[in-house]
Write a protein that holds these residues in place. Structure first.
Motif, PDB file in Angstrom:
ATOM      1  N   UNK A  97       0.860  -1.186   0.000  1.00  0.00           N
ATOM      2  CA  UNK A  97       0.000   0.000   0.000  1.00  0.00           C
ATOM      3  C   UNK A  97       0.894   1.232   0.000  1.00  0.00           C
ATOM      4  N   UNK A  98       0.291   2.386  -0.029  1.00  0.00           N
ATOM      5  CA  UNK A  98       1.063   3.632  -0.007  1.00  0.00           C
ATOM      6  C   UNK A  98       1.840   3.745   1.298  1.00  0.00           C
ATOM      7  N   UNK A  99       3.093   4.210   1.231  1.00  0.00           N
ATOM      8  CA  UNK A  99       3.871   4.370   2.464  1.00  0.00           C
ATOM      9  C   UNK A  99       3.476   5.622   3.245  1.00  0.00           C
ATOM     10  N   UNK A 100       3.657   5.527   4.563  1.00  0.00           N
ATOM     11  CA  UNK A 100       3.538   6.663   5.469  1.00  0.00           C
ATOM     12  C   UNK A 100       4.946   6.989   5.925  1.00  0.00           C
ATOM     13  N   UNK A 101       5.389   8.185   5.653  1.00  0.00           N
ATOM     14  CA  UNK A 101       6.734   8.615   6.040  1.00  0.00           C
ATOM     15  C   UNK A 101       6.666   9.582   7.201  1.00  0.00           C
ATOM     16  N   UNK A 102       7.694   9.655   8.018  1.00  0.00           N
ATOM     17  CA  UNK A 102       8.959   8.955   7.933  1.00  0.00           C
ATOM     18  C   UNK A 102       8.825   7.475   8.317  1.00  0.00           C
ATOM     19  N   UNK A 103       9.791   6.678   7.834  1.00  0.00           N
ATOM     20  CA  UNK A 103       9.815   5.256   8.155  1.00  0.00           C
ATOM     21  C   UNK A 103       9.753   5.058   9.667  1.00  0.00           C
ATOM     22  N   UNK A 104       8.963   4.082  10.096  1.00  0.00           N
ATOM     23  CA  UNK A 104       8.819   3.771  11.517  1.00  0.00           C
ATOM     24  C   UNK A 104       7.641   4.462  12.158  1.00  0.00           C
ATOM     25  N   UNK A 105       7.106   5.499  11.517  1.00  0.00           N
ATOM     26  CA  UNK A 105       5.997   6.251  12.101  1.00  0.00           C
ATOM     27  C   UNK A 105       4.745   5.399  12.239  1.00  0.00           C
ATOM     28  N   UNK A 106       4.445   4.602  11.235  1.00  0.00           N
ATOM     29  CA  UNK A 106       3.220   3.802  11.252  1.00  0.00           C
ATOM     30  C   UNK A 106       3.153   2.908  12.486  1.00  0.00           C
ATOM     31  N   UNK A 107       4.240   2.184  12.747  1.00  0.00           N
ATOM     32  CA  UNK A 107       4.256   1.277  13.897  1.00  0.00           C
ATOM     33  C   UNK A 107       4.203   2.019  15.229  1.00  0.00           C
TER      34      UNK A 107
END
Length: 148
Positions: free
Chosen positions: A130-140
């Protein structure tokens, strides 16, 4: 930002139920549509929270309330073929104008007047395939293990 510099940012997780307010971006080289919470660069001598409030006023004309620092992320990335390095201070905040929560899309303007669209997205809209949410690690960190 000149190459070889680390950029320091403040961004806000503004929530509407299970949704967060994010700016939609597109990298023409990858090609990839991506999302990122609103906010921006912290200027020399400016506190992160003050930068965050300033960025929301400048970008979408909104005032923030209930601003609370959450965590910091280090982000190494490539955008439009250029390497970048950011230290990102992440806050939780709310919009003072409750009418903004009723709008599905907001038009904002970056420095120089470049327009962007901000939308409300659920955690399930991001992740593998799916589309990424940046910055990396933010989603979790923002949504925990119940994502994807």
């Amino acid at each position: 930002m000149p190459p070889g510099r680390i950029r320091t940012l403040a961004i806000a997780l503004v929530r509407r139920g299970d949704d967060i307010l994010v700016a939609e971006g597109f990298d023409t080289i990858k090609p990839e549509t991506f999302y990122r919470p609103l906010g921006g660069a912290i200027e020399f001598g400016e506190r992160a929270e003050d930068a965050l409030r300033r960025e929301f006023r400048e970008e979408i004309g909104a005032e923030l309330i209930d601003v609370q620092y959450q965590f910091t992320l280090e982000n190494l990335f490539t955008h439009q073929g250029e390497r970048g390095h950011e230290i990102v201070l992440v806050f939780e905040a709310a919009l003072a104008d409750q009418a903004l929560y009723e709008k599905e899309r907001l038009t904002g303007h970056e420095d120089g007047g470049i327009p962007f669209t901000a939308v409300w997205k659920r955690a399930s809209d991001f992740g593998v395939g799916k589309a990424p949410l940046y910055p990396d690690g933010l989603l979790e960190l923002a949504f925990g293990d119940g994502v994807g």
